[in-house]
Design a protein around this motif. Sequence first.
Motif, mmCIF file in Angstrom:
data_model
loop_
_atom_site.group_PDB
_atom_site.id
_atom_site.type_symbol
_atom_site.label_atom_id
_atom_site.label_comp_id
_atom_site.label_asym_id
_atom_site.label_seq_id
_atom_site.Cartn_x
_atom_site.Cartn_y
_atom_site.Cartn_z
ATOM 1 N N VAL A 160 14.129 -2.231 -4.143
ATOM 2 C CA VAL A 160 13.498 -0.924 -4.349
ATOM 3 C C VAL A 160 12.034 -1.159 -4.718
ATOM 4 C CG1 VAL A 160 13.522 1.239 -5.641
ATOM 5 C CG2 VAL A 160 15.680 0.088 -5.101
ATOM 6 N N LEU A 161 11.129 -0.851 -3.804
ATOM 7 C CA LEU A 161 9.702 -1.037 -4.061
ATOM 8 C C LEU A 161 9.102 0.115 -4.841
ATOM 9 C CD1 LEU A 161 8.381 -2.440 -0.651
ATOM 10 C CD2 LEU A 161 9.142 -3.708 -2.673
ATOM 11 N N ALA A 162 9.690 1.300 -4.707
ATOM 12 C CA ALA A 162 9.188 2.479 -5.427
ATOM 13 C C ALA A 162 10.331 3.465 -5.575
ATOM 14 C CB ALA A 162 8.030 3.131 -4.674
ATOM 15 N N GLY A 163 10.316 4.206 -6.673
ATOM 16 C CA GLY A 163 11.299 5.261 -6.878
ATOM 17 C C GLY A 163 12.678 4.728 -7.192
ATOM 18 N N GLY A 164 13.678 5.410 -6.598
ATOM 19 C CA GLY A 164 15.050 4.964 -6.777
ATOM 20 C C GLY A 164 15.783 5.592 -7.927
ATOM 21 N N ARG A 165 15.282 6.721 -8.443
ATOM 22 C CA ARG A 165 15.989 7.365 -9.544
ATOM 23 C C ARG A 165 15.722 8.864 -9.565
ATOM 24 N NH1 ARG A 165 12.606 6.995 -14.981
ATOM 25 N NH2 ARG A 165 10.500 6.825 -14.131
ATOM 26 N N ALA A 166 16.680 9.584 -10.125
ATOM 27 C CA ALA A 166 16.534 11.021 -10.316
ATOM 28 C C ALA A 166 15.586 11.280 -11.482
ATOM 29 C CB ALA A 166 17.887 11.655 -10.583
ATOM 30 N N ALA A 203 0.829 -1.214 0.000
ATOM 31 C CA ALA A 203 0.000 0.000 0.000
ATOM 32 C C ALA A 203 0.862 1.262 0.000
ATOM 33 C CB ALA A 203 -0.926 -0.005 1.212
ATOM 34 N N PHE A 204 1.917 1.261 0.823
ATOM 35 C CA PHE A 204 2.790 2.423 0.923
ATOM 36 C C PHE A 204 3.532 2.662 -0.387
ATOM 37 C CE2 PHE A 204 6.989 4.100 2.733
ATOM 38 C CZ PHE A 204 6.565 5.420 2.696
ATOM 39 N N ALA A 205 4.076 1.611 -0.988
ATOM 40 C CA ALA A 205 4.789 1.764 -2.257
ATOM 41 C C ALA A 205 3.857 2.284 -3.350
ATOM 42 C CB ALA A 205 5.404 0.435 -2.675
ATOM 43 N N ALA A 206 2.626 1.780 -3.370
ATOM 44 C CA ALA A 206 1.670 2.239 -4.381
ATOM 45 C C ALA A 206 1.365 3.721 -4.220
ATOM 46 C CB ALA A 206 0.377 1.422 -4.276
ATOM 47 N N GLU A 230 12.783 10.746 -7.195
ATOM 48 C CA GLU A 230 11.510 10.107 -6.891
ATOM 49 C C GLU A 230 11.411 9.686 -5.426
ATOM 50 O OE1 GLU A 230 10.352 8.116 -11.189
ATOM 51 O OE2 GLU A 230 11.283 6.863 -9.639
ATOM 52 N N PRO A 231 10.215 9.731 -4.843
ATOM 53 C CA PRO A 231 10.024 9.169 -3.500
ATOM 54 C C PRO A 231 10.358 7.685 -3.533
ATOM 55 C CG PRO A 231 7.906 9.688 -4.528
ATOM 56 C CD PRO A 231 8.963 10.277 -5.396
ATOM 57 N N THR A 232 11.229 7.271 -2.636
ATOM 58 C CA THR A 232 11.838 5.950 -2.738
ATOM 59 C C THR A 232 11.557 5.101 -1.498
ATOM 60 O OG1 THR A 232 13.585 6.825 -4.169
ATOM 61 C CG2 THR A 232 14.047 4.748 -3.019
ATOM 62 N N VAL A 233 11.105 3.879 -1.720
ATOM 63 C CA VAL A 233 10.803 2.943 -0.642
ATOM 64 C C VAL A 233 11.705 1.724 -0.802
ATOM 65 C CG1 VAL A 233 9.027 1.540 0.466
ATOM 66 C CG2 VAL A 233 8.404 3.730 -0.601
ATOM 67 N N LEU A 234 12.458 1.395 0.249
ATOM 68 C CA LEU A 234 13.388 0.280 0.230
ATOM 69 C C LEU A 234 12.974 -0.792 1.243
ATOM 70 C CD1 LEU A 234 16.766 2.271 0.354
ATOM 71 C CD2 LEU A 234 15.564 1.482 -1.696
ATOM 72 N N THR A 235 13.301 -2.033 0.918
ATOM 73 C CA THR A 235 13.218 -3.121 1.900
ATOM 74 C C THR A 235 14.524 -3.911 1.822
ATOM 75 O OG1 THR A 235 12.199 -4.651 0.300
ATOM 76 C CG2 THR A 235 10.721 -3.340 1.688
ATOM 77 N N ASP A 236 14.655 -4.878 2.722
ATOM 78 C CA ASP A 236 15.857 -5.722 2.773
ATOM 79 C C ASP A 236 17.120 -4.902 2.992
ATOM 80 O OD1 ASP A 236 14.212 -8.008 2.112
ATOM 81 O OD2 ASP A 236 14.298 -7.331 0.025
ATOM 82 N N VAL A 237 16.991 -3.819 3.747
ATOM 83 C CA VAL A 237 18.145 -2.972 4.058
ATOM 84 C C VAL A 237 18.868 -3.557 5.267
ATOM 85 C CG1 VAL A 237 18.880 -0.668 4.794
ATOM 86 C CG2 VAL A 237 17.062 -0.922 3.091
ATOM 87 N N THR A 238 20.164 -3.736 5.149
ATOM 88 C CA THR A 238 20.973 -4.371 6.193
ATOM 89 C C THR A 238 21.975 -3.371 6.772
ATOM 90 O OG1 THR A 238 22.471 -5.166 4.463
ATOM 91 C CG2 THR A 238 20.727 -6.664 5.196
ATOM 92 N N ILE A 290 11.779 -0.036 5.033
ATOM 93 C CA ILE A 290 10.768 -0.780 5.790
ATOM 94 C C ILE A 290 11.410 -2.031 6.379
ATOM 95 C CG2 ILE A 290 8.585 -2.035 5.672
ATOM 96 C CD1 ILE A 290 7.761 -0.254 3.352
ATOM 97 N N TYR A 291 11.136 -2.269 7.658
ATOM 98 C CA TYR A 291 11.640 -3.449 8.358
ATOM 99 C C TYR A 291 10.463 -4.153 9.042
ATOM 100 C CZ TYR A 291 15.916 -0.642 7.998
ATOM 101 O OH TYR A 291 16.952 0.134 7.536
ATOM 102 N N GLY A 292 10.540 -5.457 9.144
ATOM 103 C CA GLY A 292 9.515 -6.198 9.856
ATOM 104 C C GLY A 292 9.927 -6.458 11.297
ATOM 105 N N TYR A 293 8.936 -6.736 12.153
ATOM 106 C CA TYR A 293 9.207 -7.148 13.534
ATOM 107 C C TYR A 293 8.054 -8.026 14.001
ATOM 108 C CZ TYR A 293 5.673 -3.913 15.409
ATOM 109 O OH TYR A 293 4.483 -3.286 15.706
ATOM 110 N N SER A 294 8.306 -8.848 14.990
ATOM 111 C CA SER A 294 7.251 -9.713 15.533
ATOM 112 C C SER A 294 6.965 -9.429 17.002
ATOM 113 C CB SER A 294 7.626 -11.185 15.368
ATOM 114 O OG SER A 294 8.885 -11.459 15.964
#
Length: 540
Positions: A377-383, A331-334, A393-401, A418-422
């Motif tokens: 890169v779920l969204a964006g990632g470029r000039a 939803a956020f990436a969209a 562009e507004p950029t959304v990342l996952t799997d960032v370490t 974005i990071y997950g947690y339980s």
Amino acid sequence: MTSAAPGNTSEQTGQQGGSGSTIGGLTGAPSVSRAKELVARVVGGKDNAPVEMTAPFTGKPIVSLPQATDADARAVFDEARRAQRAWANTSIAERQRVLTRLMTLVLDRQQEGLDLVQVEAGKSRLDAFDEIAGTALAASYYGKYSARALGVKRRAGVFPVLTKTQELRHPKGVVGIISPWNYPLALTGLDVLPALAAGNAVVQKPDNQTALSALWLHELAEEAGLPRGVWQIVLGRGSVIGDAIVEESDYVAFTGSTATGKRLAGKIAERLTSFSLELGGKNPMIVLPDANVEKAATGAVAACFSSAGQLCVSVERIYVHETIREDFAAAFAAKAKELTLGAKLDYSAGMGSLTSADQLKTITEHVDDARAKGATVLAGGRARPDIGPLFYEPTVLTDVTPDMTPFAEETFGPVVSIYGYSDIDDAVQRANDTVYGLNASVWGSNGAHAREVAARIKAGTVNVNEGFAASFGSIDAPMGGMGDSGVGRRNGAEGILRFTEVQTVATQRGLKLRPFKGMPPRLWARSLTTGIKALRHLPR
């Protein structure tokens, strides 16, 4: 990702003209002659070569700005000190009236202010309006409540009735304010206006890139009745006039990078003067398992991409419970992809430009580093040079370490991970795993539980079901950072009291604080001991 090209017809009815007659080459922007009128308010700078600033939307010139020398800056402080004496003797009620009139002027003439902020900083118009609103709220608040904060306070004396103790507030003198480029109007108002309300004079050094916004507010303040010379604006590089500001100020308020703030704090400490610093942040957002995914995703767009992420309190890390992480990320990436980028002086764009080539370089490096090391890169990632020279562009990342640059370093741009947690305890620990502590955000359907989580986050402000605007707009509440995010607070009573020296005046009547004539000291001490014990039984 939709876009709006520059140069379309502006909504406002201000000065119009072709690109040659308007600043930044933008249709509908204030004219070059108007910009020069504002620049004429700058003090000093005749002996240094001017610098020419360019508009982020177009890369075209805005105006040439005079640059002060060290001697210029020190002379400005001398003049401000003379003006401050008369201003300090002006009644608090009159100072409040000046601010109230200023509030009305800012709102009534907001179209030009919006134009200037957009042209200089590259913001969308809605983000520019946040600055108008913040400035007006500050003027309104201190125009109404300064007397309450600064008035004489009765304090408990050592002996009830016999000791009359009062707390008085006096202005510091001349306050030096160093303002950033990213919120040139609002952060000018939030620092300068309470300093003036407290009876100080102000010498402000705004960033060259966005000096016209501060000069516009300065013009309106004098129109509202502020005496000439009480607030002065000087322009120049920190390497040239920074020492003068530190050495001549009775108090320094600085907003900027943590590295620069630490250097300034060391210099100020040598003079034993006081200061406040609002510095960097790596602000977290926690999405609780009961959060409404749609609302949280919508809120995250504003929290992360307002002013293209070039906001000290914007969110750069989002922790989402695993039960809703995939839904939230989608939803956020969209929504990020739906944001309209644009360089027009109207309300058509959802996000504007970056402000400088340095910011574009940093953001590009951060995203490229994360992508090269395996981030998604779920969204964006470029000039987007097709829109303007500094758009990204507004950029959304996952799997960032942790080995990736955006993991812990402040990006200060439209990039969020974005990071997950339980486990909620784990989410709080990770949110607090930073040297910074400026702002945070918590989202959940159970407000009481969300507030409990918010209270566990080490940050000067925490917003529940909002990104930053709730605390930012609550001018009655203090705002500032913990850890490497700063020292001191702006807004509220603390926001004006920081610009004062506190004095206690105690008047003793009747019983003296030493043994009576002929009274043995031992008996006096015993009697006083009994009296001190009895004080605990008296009502407060």
